[in-house]
Design an enzyme around this catalytic site. Structure first.
Site, PDB file in Angstrom:
ATOM      1  N   GLU A  10       0.814  -1.211   0.000  1.00 19.54           N
ATOM      2  CA  GLU A  10       0.000   0.000   0.000  1.00 19.54           C
ATOM      3  C   GLU A  10       0.850   1.265   0.000  1.00 19.54           C
ATOM      4  O   GLU A  10       0.536   2.240  -0.686  1.00 19.54           O
ATOM      5  CB  GLU A  10      -0.953  -0.001   1.196  1.00 19.54           C
ATOM      6  CG  GLU A  10      -1.969  -1.131   1.187  1.00 19.54           C
ATOM      7  CD  GLU A  10      -2.881  -1.145  -0.034  1.00 19.54           C
ATOM      8  OE1 GLU A  10      -2.992  -0.104  -0.713  1.00 19.54           O
ATOM      9  OE2 GLU A  10      -3.475  -2.197  -0.315  1.00 19.54           O
ATOM     10  N   HIS A  63      -6.109  -5.724 -10.470  1.00 20.40           N
ATOM     11  CA  HIS A  63      -5.520  -6.700  -9.558  1.00 20.40           C
ATOM     12  C   HIS A  63      -5.229  -8.023 -10.249  1.00 20.40           C
ATOM     13  O   HIS A  63      -4.453  -8.834  -9.731  1.00 20.40           O
ATOM     14  CB  HIS A  63      -6.443  -6.934  -8.359  1.00 20.40           C
ATOM     15  CG  HIS A  63      -6.623  -5.732  -7.496  1.00 20.40           C
ATOM     16  ND1 HIS A  63      -7.604  -4.798  -7.726  1.00 20.40           N
ATOM     17  CD2 HIS A  63      -5.938  -5.307  -6.396  1.00 20.40           C
ATOM     18  CE1 HIS A  63      -7.522  -3.846  -6.807  1.00 20.40           C
ATOM     19  NE2 HIS A  63      -6.521  -4.125  -5.988  1.00 20.40           N
TER      20      HIS A  63
END
Length: 508
Positions: free
Chosen positions: A327, A410
């Site tokens: 992240e 993703h």
């Protein structure tokens, strides 16, 4: 041509370090007025930094009649020929005191130190006579170190300074530059945390890297800003209980705080990057975001890392090493190539976070959460994504095709992840740290890997130098080959391995 690596003290020409030290001592003597260097003083070498252009920076501590001078340190800056360019010194200019014979005995300072360190069991005090000049005015003092154990058995200490003439206490501080807390983590065992002493205890503020870890109080990610939440504090500097799905709210904070530090250190020590934006600034890190929020995310607007508590049943808190690294890497990407979060560039954005999140895990070298090519295997067991054959998740792409850009980012990231694994470890079956991987190629070739550290350095340079917001997989091949050429030379084994790995995932 390969990029020139800046010269360090370790790799400089033989004798350069010794010459710089000798020149620095001579420069201090010749410029005694500048440095406040007088009779009875001596220099104690502390560090030497040699720049690539021959400039040197020699750091000394000082003594006066054999006593350490607190606040008397200085740095001598010299050009390539050893000539004085500049000087830096701490508060003390003149380090002399009238007498080095104390009027107050050592026992007085020791007793004062012990009384200033309540709660330390089996405390032992060690007094040392010093010249204390941290405020610029030299005076003879006792610097007493108290060492023992804290309430939970952790090492604890205090340094107390008392005037050796009047007995007045000058200062009291923790025995370390920053407090070292003990964290009972969910994912990496018992670990050390960098914390900051405050009135009545400690807070999860990292004084080295600048980030602060806070409790979001289950506010939603969309409503958080840097000033939101509550700071974590502890009277003992012992944090968490080491349990997953813990009722102790500091447990998730232990992992988040430590893993943010690992991410910072990875970028700093491996790639020379100081923080997310390369400006040295630390982020705000939130745990307990939302309710049963099984996710984590980076916010550029807030300059915050946000982590959820998992789903409450199978997935614990989203604060493991590779998830945190993933992240925070979104922030690095945003500050550099700013890959658009759609199409092939979006897949590359996600793959970049997977790659560097995984490399943070390898860098940390934690015995509990060992390095692997299984992304988020700790917080989303058995894993969320894997690199050797991404399609094993049932959705990700192993190979590039003209339709890859239509996938969710993703899943289109699988092409980049597969390339990274092949370039690092090669094709076929291989067991690493107890995990067996079997990686196929899309063109039936056999690929030999060059190790993930080299590939990560190539990818970092490609991201920060050659990629743009709209880079596609074909563009990523060109960017990484440019980076491999810069770092290792065109036609090198590294260059050829990068090219072969791209061909092996059908990016030509």
């Amino acid at each position: 041509a390969a990029v020139a690596i800046p010269t360090t003290a370790a790799s400089a020409a033989p004798g350069a370090r010794d010459a710089a030290i000798a020149q620095a001592r001579a420069n201090v003597t010749r410029n005694a007025g500048v440095f406040g260097f007088g009779s009875g003083q001596d220099l104690v070498l502390k560090d030497v930094v040699l720049d690539a252009d021959g400039t040197s920076h020699v750091r000394f501590d000082r003594t006066f009649q054999g006593l350490p001078v607190v606040g008397g340190d200085l740095v001598v800056h010299q050009d390539a020929r050893g000539r004085l360019k500049d000087s830096t010194r701490a508060a003390a200019h003149d380090a002399a005191v009238r007498s080095t014979v104390p009027k107050v005995p050592a026992q007085h300072g020791a007793a004062d130190a012990l009384s200033a360190a309540p709660g330390i069991k089996d405390a032992v005090s060690t007094p040392e006579l010093v010249v204390w000049a941290a405020d610029g005015t030299p005076r003879l003092a006792w610097r007493t170190t108290v060492e023992g154990t804290g309430e939970h058995g952790q090492p604890a200490g205090k340094i107390v300074v008392t005037d050796a003439t009047t007995g007045e206490q000058i200062e009291a501080l923790d025995a370390e530059h920053q407090a070292s807390g003990t964290g009972n983590s969910e994912y990496t065992g018992t670990i050390t945390l960098d914390t900051t002493p405050v009135s009545g205890g400690y807070t999860l503020t990292d004084p080295v890297r600048g980030h602060v870890t806070k409790d979001a109080g289950n506010l939603s990610a969309s409503s958080l800003k840097a000033s939101s939440g509550t700071a974590f504090t502890s009277a003992t500097n012992v944090w968490g209980d080491g349990k997953k799905f813990s009722s102790n709210r500091a447990t998730a904070a232990v992992d988040a705080h430590a893993n943010t530090a690992w991410t910072y250190d990875y970028y700093k020590n491996v790639h020379g990057r100081s923080g997310i934006k390369n400006d040295g600034k630390g982020a705000t890190v939130f745990v307990h975001v939302g309710t049963n929020w099984d996710n984590a995310q980076w916010s550029d607007t807030c300059f915050c890392m946000m982590t959820g508590d998992g789903n409450g049943s199978t997935d614990p808190e989203q604060v493991d090493l590779d998830t945190m690294g993933h992240e925070m890497t979104h922030g690095v990407t945003s500050a550099t190539a700013n890959l658009r979060y759609s199409g092939e560039s979006g897949g590359l954005n996600e793959s970049t976070s997977d790659i560097f999140g995984t490399m943070v895990e390898w860098y940390a070298n934690n015995p509990v959460d060992t390095g692997d090519y299984l992304f988020s295997d700790q917080s989303t067991p058995p894993w969320l994504r894997r690199f050797d054959k991404p399609s094993l998740d049932g959705r990700s792409a192993d190979c590039w095709s003209s339709s890859v850009g239509k996938l969710d980012v993703h899943y289109s990231s699988g092409v980049g992840n597969h390339w990274f694994y092949l370039a690092s470890e090669g094709s076929g079956t291989k067991t690493i740290n107890g995990v067996t991987y079997t990686s196929p190629t899309c063109n039936n070739s056999t690929v030999a890997g060059i190790g993930n550290q080299k590939v990560a350095k190539i990818w970092y340079r490609a991201l920060t130098v050659y990629m743009t917001s709209t880079t596609t997989y074909k563009g990523a091949r060109a960017a990484s080959l440019n980076a491999a050429r810069d770092l290792y030379g065109s036609g090198s084994a590294e260059y050829n391995a990068v090219a072969a790995a791209w061909s092996a995932v059908s990016v030509n």
